[in-house]
Design an enzyme around this catalytic site. Sequence first.
Site, PDB file in Angstrom:
ATOM      1  N   ASP A 172       0.799  -1.216   0.000  1.00 18.54           N
ATOM      2  CA  ASP A 172       0.000   0.000   0.000  1.00 18.54           C
ATOM      3  C   ASP A 172       0.836   1.273   0.000  1.00 18.54           C
ATOM      4  O   ASP A 172       0.325   2.348  -0.252  1.00 18.54           O
ATOM      5  CB  ASP A 172      -0.941   0.007   1.208  1.00 18.54           C
ATOM      6  CG  ASP A 172      -0.199  -0.102   2.527  1.00 18.54           C
ATOM      7  OD1 ASP A 172       0.841  -0.770   2.560  1.00 18.54           O
ATOM      8  OD2 ASP A 172      -0.666   0.460   3.520  1.00 18.54           O
ATOM      9  N   GLU A 173       2.109   1.169   0.260  1.00 14.25           N
ATOM     10  CA  GLU A 173       2.964   2.357   0.324  1.00 14.25           C
ATOM     11  C   GLU A 173       4.181   2.150  -0.573  1.00 14.25           C
ATOM     12  O   GLU A 173       5.308   2.036  -0.104  1.00 14.25           O
ATOM     13  CB  GLU A 173       3.420   2.613   1.758  1.00 14.25           C
ATOM     14  CG  GLU A 173       2.276   2.865   2.707  1.00 14.25           C
ATOM     15  CD  GLU A 173       2.726   2.967   4.143  1.00 14.25           C
ATOM     16  OE1 GLU A 173       2.135   3.771   4.865  1.00 14.25           O
ATOM     17  OE2 GLU A 173       3.662   2.251   4.541  1.00 14.25           O
ATOM     18  N   THR A 174       3.943   2.105  -1.854  1.00 13.45           N
ATOM     19  CA  THR A 174       5.024   1.848  -2.793  1.00 13.45           C
ATOM     20  C   THR A 174       5.244   3.052  -3.690  1.00 13.45           C
ATOM     21  O   THR A 174       4.350   3.452  -4.438  1.00 13.45           O
ATOM     22  CB  THR A 174       4.712   0.599  -3.650  1.00 13.45           C
ATOM     23  OG1 THR A 174       4.494  -0.507  -2.781  1.00 13.45           O
ATOM     24  CG2 THR A 174       5.838   0.297  -4.601  1.00 13.45           C
TER      25      THR A 174
END
Length: 138
Positions: free
Chosen positions: A120-122
């Site tokens: 989710d945090e790429t």
Amino acid sequence: WRLPVEGYPKLTEIGAQGVDGKHSYTVEEIKDVVAYARARHIEVLPEVDVPGHVAAAVASYPQLGNFDIPNWQGPKKPETKWGVHEHTLAPNKETDKFLESVYGTVAKLFPASWIHIGGDETETSEWKHSQQARSTAR
């Protein structure tokens, strides 16, 4: 990086470096945590957050990074600040092999029904500059 993975010793040698030293768990410590939780009717749900949050893995094994980018510099050490960082895993056979080992290890150590893979945090800027990543996305 906190988890020992067979065939990837640098993960806990280089990748476990933090602000205040090196911190990783042994297989026995992980088994103890899982057993302690199980005795209290708690299921430990492991998370291996990929393809982002991988600076520790790429610092340990640069071939996992997007090295086809001109003048690419992988991280020299794990990140020491919270947040989303630029380094991602490269979409290549070396990364596939690595992830098979990581998730195989996690599956053996944690009897959970699920493994959280994050994602989710790429930050995708490296992929935008990587020919290999762009060609894989097509």
